[in-house]
Design an enzyme around this catalytic site. Structure first.
Site, PDB file in Angstrom:
ATOM      1  N   LYS A  82      35.125 126.808  -0.385  1.00  0.00           N
ATOM      2  CA  LYS A  82      33.745 126.630   0.064  1.00  0.00           C
ATOM      3  C   LYS A  82      33.693 126.928   1.560  1.00  0.00           C
ATOM      4  CE  LYS A  82      30.075 123.095   0.089  1.00  0.00           C
ATOM      5  NZ  LYS A  82      29.735 121.710  -0.290  1.00  0.00           N
ATOM      6  N   SER A 157      25.730 121.261  -3.269  1.00  0.00           N
ATOM      7  CA  SER A 157      25.781 122.384  -2.359  1.00  0.00           C
ATOM      8  C   SER A 157      26.958 123.326  -2.607  1.00  0.00           C
ATOM      9  CB  SER A 157      25.848 121.869  -0.927  1.00  0.00           C
ATOM     10  OG  SER A 157      27.044 121.126  -0.726  1.00  0.00           O
ATOM     11  N   SER A 181      27.671 116.982  -4.251  1.00  0.00           N
ATOM     12  CA  SER A 181      27.814 118.442  -4.190  1.00  0.00           C
ATOM     13  C   SER A 181      29.004 119.047  -4.904  1.00  0.00           C
ATOM     14  CB  SER A 181      27.840 118.894  -2.744  1.00  0.00           C
ATOM     15  OG  SER A 181      26.533 118.931  -2.267  1.00  0.00           O
TER      16      SER A 181
HETATM   17  N1  GLN Z   1      21.979 116.913  -2.231  1.00  0.00           N
HETATM   18  C1  GLN Z   1      22.598 116.049  -1.257  1.00  0.00           C
HETATM   19  C2  GLN Z   1      22.154 116.427   0.134  1.00  0.00           C
HETATM   20  O1  GLN Z   1      21.481 117.408   0.267  1.00  0.00           O
HETATM   21  C3  GLN Z   1      24.093 116.082  -1.371  1.00  0.00           C
HETATM   22  C4  GLN Z   1      24.706 117.249  -0.714  1.00  0.00           C
HETATM   23  C5  GLN Z   1      26.193 117.156  -0.654  1.00  0.00           C
HETATM   24  O2  GLN Z   1      26.807 116.394  -1.392  1.00  0.00           O
HETATM   25  N2  GLN Z   1      26.770 117.895   0.283  1.00  0.00           N
HETATM   26  O3  GLN Z   1      22.470 115.762   1.077  1.00  0.00           O
END
Ligand code: GLN
Length: 509
Positions: A82, A157, A181
């Site tokens: 990632k 994400s 994410s």
């Molecule tokens: N959807 C959550 C956010 O936007 C989690 C994102 C994540 O776990 N990086 O913060």
């Protein structure tokens, strides 16, 4: 020449290891075909940065160890990272304009540990900007497409990671999970992912979002492959102040999670045809409320029945503050983000505006141009909740709720159950663009994953079926108590030995 996608040829990392070890296939050959396949699947937009020279150097080095004997466990296994893990060589952008041309002078600990284990990196994977999002639509480099349906989001994400694994471009990928994410994209792409206990994996070199929540973990097709990555990437790192030195009474070191898995597996094998005999599964009633799509509820219910037929016992539990996880998280995570992202000021590194009048103007223009709308929204919210007069009302209050949420989980584990199961997401993958006008819709869809993150618990997602209206994958969430990653993976493995959802690949649901 190796055929791709990889899942048509190698059902597991173990199977690939055998092929590489026997000399039937070379790591270089495999890396070359993976690079070709990535080019062929450019439409997915899963990869942000590929560098054949860097990849092939790693593959050649793996081939040498394979030839010489005593190769490390992941020698030649194609993976990708990632783009929030910094890497020497490949650019590290966090999918933001702010870091669009940034190259790190060092590798994140996760990256160097997997490289030491012999894994070959195919490059850097698309994600939400600074990991803020649930659909991989906030990337400045454009959305990632779900391999099951190119009009659907892959989840976020870590959407590039999930799409690359689901499309068979790599055997596994790294992801990060601040509020879901790893689990969400794994669920929406029909593969498996695990977020370990906070502090298990080093955050050194992970571009920070919410420091008290961020945790790295692998995404792969099934529990056994997750174990192959999670075990070597975990362990104490003296360069990360939040890394744990010990987990309960054991050192936090590679080998710990594998030992937990092996012990649980041995127990399951002793139980014969009912391997999970006596395992108490807590099913939180708050996870099955009005917001859950019926087809997701049905797939999860079917999975729970499969666990019962393996010997597990279902216990209804309550996690009464489930809904409060959303406001608590969306105060704490932006607060930490506003502080972490203050380093991007146009002076030290990152984007600097071309035209400005003075220092303040330069900072403000650089930040305005460098950050996308979702990141700006979080910085504004975070700055607000930390400001004088609002700190007590919002930030401190959210921290209190966080503690209560963690206590609810502890009470469930102490009194009622060994693991907790439920959905990962309220619905199957939405279409690209569906939530663009309404950012809050994305925030609400995090309801089943945020509590775990606030509590710092380990949790995973495994594929458990498909939607009814749109035949897209559904994920089952399995949550454990602190430091039980090995046991969780063994429970998931038991389910995957008995079912074949994890073997389905795009195009053959
Ligand atoms: N959807 C959550 C956010 O936007 C989690 C994102 C994540 O776990 N990086 O913060």
């Amino acid at each position: 020449m190796a055929k791709l996608p990889l899942h048509t040829q190698f059902p597991s990392i173990q199977a690939l290891r055998e092929a590489l070890g026997s000399g039937a296939l070379s790591a270089t050959e495999l890396a070359r075909s993976a690079l070709d396949a990535i080019e062929g699947q450019a439409g997915l937009n899963a990869f942000l940065h590929v560098d054949p020279d860097l990849t092939l150097n790693q593959a050649r080095a793996a081939d040498e160890t394979l030839k010489a004997g005593g190769a490390p466990a992941l020698a030649g296994v194609p993976i990708a990272h990632k783009d929030v893990f910094v890497t020497r060589g490949w650019r590290s952008t966090a999918a933001s304009r702010m870091l669009a041309n940034y190259t790190s002078p060092f590798d994140a600990t996760v990256v160097s540990r997997l490289a030491d284990a012999g894994a070959v990196s195919l490059g850097k994977l698309n994600c939400d900007e600074f990991a803020m999002g649930s659909g991989n639509e906030t990337s400045v480099f454009g959305p990632v497409r779900n391999p099951w349906d190119h009009n659907a989001v892959p989840g976020g994400s870590s959407g590039g990671s999930a799409a690359a694994v689901a499309a068979g471009l790599v055997m596994a990928a790294t992801g990060t999970d601040t509020g879901g994410s790893i689990r969400q994209p794994a669920a929406l792409c029909g593969i498996s992912g695990i977020k370990p206990t906070y502090g298990t994996v080093s955050r050194l070199g992970m571009i920070a979002y919410g420091s008290s929540l961020d945790q790295a973990g692998p995404i792969a097709r099934h529990a056994r492959d997750l174990l192959e990555l999670l075990d070597p990437m975990s362990g104490f790192d003296p360069h990360d102040a939040t890394s744990l030195e010990r987990c309960d009474d054991e050192p936090n070191a590679p080998g710990r999670i594998r030992a937990g898995f092996d012990a649980a597996l041995a127990r399951q094998q002793r139980n014969g045809s009912r391997p999970l005999e006596g395992l108490r599964i807590g099913v939180p009633r708050e996870y099955f409320g009005a917001g859950l799509a019926p087809d997701v509820a049905q797939a999860v219910e079917q999975a729970l029945r499969a666990f019962e037929s393996l010997g597990a016992i279902r216990v209804e539990i309550s996690l009464p503050r489930t809904e409060l996880a959303i406001p608590a998280y969306y105060v704490i995570a932006p607060a930490e983000a506003s502080s972490n992202l203050s380093r991007y000021d146009g002076v030290r590194y990152g984007h600097r505006s071309d035209s400005y009048t003075d220092l303040e103007d330069m900072t403000s223009r650089s930040r305005f141009e460098g950050f996308g709308p979702e990141v700006r929204r979080r910085v504004l919210v975070g700055t607000y909740v930390l400001s004088h007069g609002y700190y007590d009302a919002y930030y401190l209050q959210a921290q209190r709720v966080r503690r209560m949420i963690a206590n609810d989980f502890q009470q469930a584990f102490a009194q009622h159950c060994d693991v907790i199961m439920g959905p990962v997401t309220p619905s199957v993958a939405k279409s690209i663009g569906d939530n663009r006008e309404d950012p809050i819709a994305d925030w609400l869809a995090d309801i089943y994953t945020l509590g775990v993150s606030l509590a710092g618990l380990p949790a995973m997602s495994v594929p458990c079926g498909f939607g009814a209206e749109r035949p897209l994958p559904v994920g089952l969430q399995i949550i454990g108590n602190y430091f039980t990653e090995g046991g969780l993976l063994a429970v998931a493995d038991c389910y995957q030995q008995a079912t074949d959802w994890h073997q389905r690949t795009p195009g053959q649901q």
